[in-house]
Design a protein around this motif. Structure first.
Motif, PDB file in Angstrom:
ATOM      1  N   ARG A 156       9.138  -3.108   0.423  1.00 46.21           N
ATOM      2  CA  ARG A 156       8.331  -2.333  -0.109  1.00 46.21           C
ATOM      3  C   ARG A 156       8.338  -1.336   1.141  1.00 46.21           C
ATOM      4  O   ARG A 156       7.756  -0.118   0.414  1.00 46.21           O
ATOM      5  CB  ARG A 156       7.098  -3.071   0.897  1.00 46.21           C
ATOM      6  N   ASN A 157       9.515  -0.912   2.621  1.00 50.35           N
ATOM      7  CA  ASN A 157       9.418   0.010   2.592  1.00 50.35           C
ATOM      8  C   ASN A 157      10.207   1.046   1.951  1.00 50.35           C
ATOM      9  O   ASN A 157       9.807   2.306   1.876  1.00 50.35           O
ATOM     10  CB  ASN A 157       9.752  -0.477   3.778  1.00 50.35           C
ATOM     11  N   ALA A 174       8.095   2.909  -0.885  1.00 51.49           N
ATOM     12  CA  ALA A 174       6.851   3.693  -0.074  1.00 51.49           C
ATOM     13  C   ALA A 174       7.401   5.052   0.157  1.00 51.49           C
ATOM     14  O   ALA A 174       7.043   5.435  -0.259  1.00 51.49           O
ATOM     15  CB  ALA A 174       6.223   2.777   0.842  1.00 51.49           C
ATOM     16  N   SER A 227       6.582   8.770  -1.790  1.00 49.46           N
ATOM     17  CA  SER A 227       6.662   9.230  -1.723  1.00 49.46           C
ATOM     18  C   SER A 227       7.061  10.929  -1.565  1.00 49.46           C
ATOM     19  O   SER A 227       7.144  12.188  -1.627  1.00 49.46           O
ATOM     20  CB  SER A 227       6.535   9.052   0.167  1.00 49.46           C
ATOM     21  N   ILE A 253       1.761   6.410   0.299  1.00 50.72           N
ATOM     22  CA  ILE A 253       1.316   4.431   0.645  1.00 50.72           C
ATOM     23  C   ILE A 253       2.355   4.087   2.201  1.00 50.72           C
ATOM     24  O   ILE A 253       3.076   4.548   2.928  1.00 50.72           O
ATOM     25  CB  ILE A 253       2.287   4.286  -0.686  1.00 50.72           C
ATOM     26  N   GLU A 254       1.422   3.408   2.630  1.00 54.45           N
ATOM     27  CA  GLU A 254       1.494   3.049   4.505  1.00 54.45           C
ATOM     28  C   GLU A 254       2.875   2.202   4.178  1.00 54.45           C
ATOM     29  O   GLU A 254       3.195   1.025   3.272  1.00 54.45           O
ATOM     30  CB  GLU A 254       0.379   2.372   4.519  1.00 54.45           C
ATOM     31  N   ASN A 255       3.687   2.031   5.099  1.00 52.34           N
ATOM     32  CA  ASN A 255       4.335   0.453   5.424  1.00 52.34           C
ATOM     33  C   ASN A 255       4.241  -0.184   5.453  1.00 52.34           C
ATOM     34  O   ASN A 255       3.080  -0.716   5.801  1.00 52.34           O
ATOM     35  CB  ASN A 255       5.782   1.437   6.324  1.00 52.34           C
TER      36      ASN A 255
END
Length: 151
Positions: free
Chosen positions: A82-83, A86, A90, A97-99
């Protein structure tokens, strides 16, 4: 009847009685030894069953420990994915998108704000205890229920 014939009859009768007594003694001793052996085999069986149960319990404990470790590693990899997504998103676009770490912290805050003690919505006058009070309903009503009797 001759004395020699009488001795032969007693001798043959003694042999027959001896054989019968020997067979009876062997059968009784065989029964006792089989009972003793079966009780020993039951003890051995109980010990082996307990050992087998312990072994299976160790296998089950190891299974759950390994499963927990695998789930933890999968969750860590999912958070890393997910990180990574994200960060790459970006770079590719203007969308922010938030981590996953900030999302997890926000979820923790939301769940803690949802936890609060139950409220007392009972109708009460002034300083009367509510329904959630420890003293609620413990009035001494026995004096009211029984009338005073005088003669």
């Amino acid at each position: 009847m001759n004395l020699e014939e009488f001795n032969i009859i007693i001798f043959i009768t003694g042999i027959i009685v001896g054989c019968i007594a020997t067979l009876a003694f062997k059968s009784i001793s065989a029964k006792n030894s089989s009972k003793h052996t079966s009780s020993n085999s039951n003890i051995i069986t109980m010990k082996s069953l307990q050992q087998e149960l312990d072994n299976k319990q160790v296998i089950i404990d190891n299974f759950f420990t390994d499963s927990n470790e695998h789930l933890s590693s999968v969750e860590k990899r999912l958070a890393e994915l997910r990180n990574s997504l994200a960060n790459n998103a970006s770079q590719l676009s203007n969308v922010k998108i938030e981590n996953s770490a900030s999302i997890n912290n926000a979820e923790t805050v939301d769940t803690s704000s949802m936890m609060e003690p139950p409220r007392d919505y009972a109708l009460k006058n002034g300083k009367e205890p509510g329904m959630l009070s420890d003293a609620f309903g413990l009035d001494d009503r026995s004096a009211d229920l029984e009338p005073k009797r005088t003669i």
